[in-house]
Design a protein around this motif. Structure first.
Motif, PDB file in Angstrom:
ATOM      1  N   GLU A   1      -3.425  -9.388  40.190  1.00  0.00           N
ATOM      2  CA  GLU A   1      -3.383  -8.028  39.661  1.00  0.00           C
ATOM      3  C   GLU A   1      -4.480  -7.897  38.610  1.00  0.00           C
ATOM      4  O   GLU A   1      -4.534  -8.677  37.653  1.00  0.00           O
ATOM      5  N   ALA A   2      -5.361  -6.926  38.829  1.00  0.00           N
ATOM      6  CA  ALA A   2      -6.476  -6.713  37.896  1.00  0.00           C
ATOM      7  C   ALA A   2      -6.389  -5.305  37.320  1.00  0.00           C
ATOM      8  O   ALA A   2      -6.163  -4.338  38.053  1.00  0.00           O
ATOM      9  N   GLU A   3      -6.546  -5.222  35.977  1.00  0.00           N
ATOM     10  CA  GLU A   3      -6.508  -3.923  35.326  1.00  0.00           C
ATOM     11  C   GLU A   3      -7.865  -3.674  34.663  1.00  0.00           C
ATOM     12  O   GLU A   3      -8.382  -4.520  33.925  1.00  0.00           O
TER      13      GLU A   3
ATOM     14  N   ARG B   1      -7.564   4.061  32.956  1.00  0.00           N
ATOM     15  CA  ARG B   1      -7.196   2.708  33.367  1.00  0.00           C
ATOM     16  C   ARG B   1      -6.837   2.709  34.849  1.00  0.00           C
ATOM     17  O   ARG B   1      -6.222   3.656  35.348  1.00  0.00           O
TER      18      ARG B   1
ATOM     19  N   LEU C   1      -5.241   0.086  37.919  1.00  0.00           N
ATOM     20  CA  LEU C   1      -4.536  -1.153  38.251  1.00  0.00           C
ATOM     21  C   LEU C   1      -4.677  -1.390  39.753  1.00  0.00           C
ATOM     22  O   LEU C   1      -4.361  -0.507  40.564  1.00  0.00           O
TER      23      LEU C   1
ATOM     24  N   LEU D   1      -9.465  -5.589  31.652  1.00  0.00           N
ATOM     25  CA  LEU D   1      -8.447  -5.736  30.617  1.00  0.00           C
ATOM     26  C   LEU D   1      -7.481  -6.868  30.920  1.00  0.00           C
ATOM     27  O   LEU D   1      -7.003  -7.548  29.997  1.00  0.00           O
ATOM     28  N   ALA D   2      -7.172  -7.062  32.176  1.00  0.00           N
ATOM     29  CA  ALA D   2      -6.179  -8.087  32.542  1.00  0.00           C
ATOM     30  C   ALA D   2      -6.485  -8.620  33.931  1.00  0.00           C
ATOM     31  O   ALA D   2      -6.984  -7.887  34.794  1.00  0.00           O
ATOM     32  N   TYR D   3      -6.172  -9.911  34.123  1.00  0.00           N
ATOM     33  CA  TYR D   3      -6.355 -10.557  35.417  1.00  0.00           C
ATOM     34  C   TYR D   3      -5.235 -11.589  35.535  1.00  0.00           C
ATOM     35  O   TYR D   3      -5.262 -12.631  34.884  1.00  0.00           O
ATOM     36  N   ARG D   4      -4.232 -11.294  36.328  1.00  0.00           N
ATOM     37  CA  ARG D   4      -3.038 -12.146  36.348  1.00  0.00           C
ATOM     38  C   ARG D   4      -2.523 -12.330  37.772  1.00  0.00           C
ATOM     39  O   ARG D   4      -2.666 -11.440  38.622  1.00  0.00           O
TER      40      ARG D   4
END
Length: 621
Positions: free
Chosen positions: A404-406, A510, A512, A538-541
Motif C-alpha cells: 500500500e503506497a500513499e 492524497r 492511496l 508518504l507511506a509504503y507498507r
C-alpha cells in the motif's frame, strides 16, 4: 524523315479528295504521285518526266525550282500562272520533292496546306513509334516508320520497309498477345496489346501496341497504322508494387500466425511466468528462430536476470544489445559467430511506460531480422507487454499480500488539485471505469460553492475530455469526468496499481494505491516526481488481505458486466438513484450517457440481474 508517297496515301486517304493540287517527283523528276486536283491543273500523269510532261515555261520554272530545292535542301516557294495565279511550294526529301499549289488569293487553300504540313511534321516528330503497313499482301509489309520507331527499336527505316513488324517478337513475347493482334488484323478491327519485344541489339522492352485499320472511300482496308510505346518503366513499377504487396501479405500472415499462436498460449497462462514460458516456447517453433529467453532488470545490480529460456543455446544477458534495448526502448539486432545461432535480436517488453523486461531471440540466418521481421517482433512485444500487464493488474485484485503506497500531490497539473485550489472544494474519489478506447471514466464527490466553476475549470484543461454533473444532493455534488489515457488513475493501473482513495483540499491532495508485492513502484515514484512537481511518498507498507475481499467480489462481477451495464450501475449508485426520494431521474442519467431512457433502464436491469446472480451464487446468469 519524309513519309514515302505510298505510305502518305495510306496514312491519309483524305489527301486525294482535297481541292489543293499536290504533286510528288522522284529523284529522276518522274511523277511518283499526284492527286486529282494536280492532274486537272497540270495535265500530267504517273511516271511522266519533267520537263517532257510540261514542255512549257511553267514546266521549266517548276523543274528549275525543284532542282534548286534539292541542291540546297531547303523549301522553295514561287509563283506560276496556270489558268490563275498559284503559289507553289517545293519540299525536298531524300527520295525527291513534293510540290503544293495553292491559289495565291484563296485563304481556305492556304489553311489546308498549313494543315497538311502540320500533319506531316506531327507524324515525323511524334514521341511514339508510328508504322504504316500495306494491308493488301498477306504479310502486311511496312511502308513507313517514323523516327521515334527507329529510336525505340534500333532499326533504321531502310532495314524494316517491306518486312512484317513481327521481327520485333522473340522468346518472351506473349503468344496470346501475338494471337490477339493476328485475329484483329484478320478481322480488320482495332486492337491494343502489351507484350515483350526485342530491339535490334537483342535487349528486351515492354511494348504497348495499338493497331487500327485505314479504309478508303469504299470502306476497303488499304493500310494498318500502328502506334508503339515503351512501357518498361511502368511494368517495372507494377512488378515492384506486386512484390511489395506480396511481401506485405507474407508479413501479415507471419504476424497473424505468430501472434495467433502466442495469444492462444498466453490467454490460457494463469501467471506472468506461464506467459513468458509460453512465449519463448512458441517463438522457437517458428523458422528461422531456434532460441529465445526473457529477462528482467535487476534493480540492485542494474544488470539483467534471465527468467525463462527455450532452445539449446546459452542466454547472454550481458550482450550489449540487451542493455541498449532496455535503455532505449527500441529493438536492437546483431550478428553472432556461434554454432546454430547467426543473429540475435533484443526486444524490450513494456506496456505504456511500465517495463516488463526484454525478449531475446536467436536465429539460424544472419539476415533473419530484416525490416519485415522487425515489424513482426515489435507487434509480438506489444502483445506480450499487454498480456503481462493484464495479468499483473488482475493479480493486485486477488492478491493476499499487497503493498500500500500513499502519495501527496501539490501540483495543479492534476485536475482535482487545480479544482480544489481554485474553488476551495473538498474532493473525494468514488470509483473509475476503463473504456475500450483507453480512456477512463472517474466519479468524484465534491463539496463546492459552484458546480459551474468546476465545469469551467475542467473545460480549459487537456487532461479532461468531458465533464458533467451526475447528481446534486444536500451540499455534495457527484461529477463524472472522462479522462484520456496516461492520466493518474490509468498510470497507476499500468504499474499494476489499484487506486483505492483520492482526497483533495485547497492545501493538499492524497492518493492511496495498492500494488502487488513485486510491482516496480520505484520506477512509478520516479515517473510521478518527474511529471508532478512536489510529489511525495508518504507511506509504503505491506499488509495481508482477508481471505475473502471486497475486491474479489468486484472483480468477479466486473468480468460479467459490459461497459454500458457497469456505467449504468455506477451512475445510478453514485447519483443516489436508489435512494428515496430520488434526487435524479432515469431520464437524466440516460441523457448523461447520451442514450435513450429505455436503453438506460435495459442496461441497468441487466446489471442488477448479474449483481444478484453474483451475490446469490446463481451461475446461470
Amino acid at each position: 524523315m519524309d513519309i514515302p508517297d505510298e505510305a502518305r496515301v495510306g496514312a491519309s486517304q483524305a489527301l486525294s479528295r482535297l481541292s489543293i493540287p499536290l504533286l510528288a517527283l522522284d529523284s529522276d523528276w518522274r511523277v511518283s504521285y499526284l492527286n486529282d486536283p494536280a492532274r486537272e491543273l497540270l495535265g500530267v500523269g504517273i511516271d511522266e518526266r519533267l520537263p517532257t510532261a510540261l514542255p512549257t515555261k511553267v514546266g521549266e520554272t517548276i523543274l528549275d525550282r525543284c532542282e534548286t530545292a534539292r541542291r540546297t535542301d531547303r523549301t522553295e516557294s514561287f509563283f506560276v500562272t496556270i489558268g490563275t495565279r498559284h503559289e507553289a511550294t517545293v519540299h525536298p526529301d531524300s527520295d525527291g520533292v513534293t510540290v503544293l499549289f495553292r491559289e495565291s488569293d484563296t485563304t481556305a487553300t492556304e489553311n489546308v496546306v498549313a494543315e497538311l504540313d502540320l500533319k506531316e511534321r506531327a507524324i515525323n516528330e511524334a514521341p511514339v513509334g508510328i508504322t504504316i503497313a500495306d494491308a493488301k499482301p498477306d504479310n502486311q509489309p511496312l511502308l513507313y516508320v517514323n523516327e521515334a520507331f527507329e529510336e525505340l527499336t534500333g532499326y533504321e527505316a531502310e532495314e524494316v520497309r517491306g518486312h512484317n513488324c513481327r521481327f520485333l517478337q522473340g522468346e518472351k513475347s506473349d503468344p496470346e498477345a501475338v494471337a490477339t493482334m493476328r485475329r484483329a488484323i484478320e478481322d480488320e478491327v482495332p486492337v491494343s496489346v502489351e507484350l515483350v519485344n526485342y530491339r535490334k541489339d537483342g535487349s528486351e522492352f515492354w511494348n504497348s501496341v495499338d493497331i487500327a485499320p485505314i479504309r478508303d472511300e469504299t470502306g476497303t482496308v488499304t493500310h494498318f497504322v500502328g502506334f508503339q510505346m515503351d512501357i518498361s518503366e511502368r511494368k517495372r513499377a507494377e512488378r515492384a508494387a506486386h512484390r511489395r504487396a506480396t511481401e506485405l501479405e507474407h508479413l501479415l500472415e507471419r504476424i497473424e500466425g505468430l501472434l495467433g499462436d502466442v495469444t492462444s498460449a498466453v490467454v490460457e497462462a494463469p501467471t506472468r511466468e506461464a506467459i513468458e514460458t509460453a512465449v519463448c516456447t512458441q517463438v522457437t517453433q517458428v523458422e528461422p528462430y531456434n532460441f529465445a529467453w526473457i529477462g528482467e532488470r535487476n534493480v540492485r545490480t542494474d544488470g539483467v536476470d534471465v527468467r525463462t529460456v527455450a532452445g539449446d543455446c546459452d542466454p547472454q544477458p550481458d550482450h550489449p544489445i540487451v542493455t541498449e534495448a532496455m535503455e532505449t526502448g527500441e529493438l536492437r539486432t546483431d550478428t553472432l559467430d556461434v554454432e546454430d545461432c547467426s543473429a540475435v535480436a533484443a526486444v524490450p517488453l513494456s506496456y505504456h511506460d511500465t517495463e516488463y523486461g526484454v525478449l531475446a531471440i536467436c536465429a539460424t540466418k544472419a539476415d533473419a531480422f530484416d525490416e519485415r521481421e522487425r515489424v513482426v517482433l515489435r507487434s509480438l512485444a506489444r502483445a506480450i507487454g499487454s498480456a503481462v500487464n493484464a495479468r499483473e493488474t488482475r493479480r493486485i485484485l486477488i492478491a493476499d499480500s499487497v503493498v500500500e503506497a500513499e502519495f501527496s500531490f501539490r501540483s495543479s497539473d492534476l485536475f482535482f488539485v487545480d479544482i480544489a485550489e481554485r474553488t476551495d472544494a473538498e474532493i473525494t474519489y468514488l470509483q473509475s471505469t476503463n473504456r475500450d478506447d483507453g480512456s477512463v471514466v472517474s466519479f468524484f464527490s465534491m463539496r463546492c460553492d459552484s458546480t459551474e466553476d468546476v465545469l469551467e475549470i475542467v473545460a480549459e484543461r487537456d487532461d479532461v475530455l468531458d465533464a458533467r454533473v451526475v447528481a446534486e444532493q444536500d451540499d455534495e455534488t457527484v461529477f463524472e469526468f472522462v479522462l484520456p489515457p496516461g492520466t493518474l488513475v490509468s498510470t497507476m493501473s499500468d504499474y499494476g496499481g489499484k487506486t483505492q482513495d483520492i482526497t483533495a483540499t485547497p492545501d493538499e491532495a492524497r492518493v492511496l494505491v495498492e500494488f502487488p508485492q513485486d510491482a516496480d513502484v520505484r520506477s512509478l515514484i520516479e515517473r510521478l516526481k518527474e511529471s508532478y512537481a512536489g510529489t511525495e511518498l508518504l507511506a509504503y507498507r505491506h499488509h495481508e488481505r482477508p481471505a475473502k475481499t471486497k475486491q474479489d467480489f468486484i472483480e468477479s462481477l466486473t468480468d460479467t458486466l459490459t461497459e454500458r451495464q457497469l456505467t449504468s450501475l455506477q451512475k445510478a449508485y453514485v447519483s443516489g438513484f436508489f435512494d428515496w426520494p430520488r434526487p435524479v431521474t432515469g431520464e437524466e442519467l440516460a441523457e448523461s450517457m447520451r442514450i435513450s431512457r429505455s436503453t438506460f433502464h435495459e442496461h441497468l436491469r441487466a446489471a442488477e440481474r448479474k449483481l444478484c446472480a453474483e451475490f446469490f451464487g446463481d451461475d446461470s446468469q
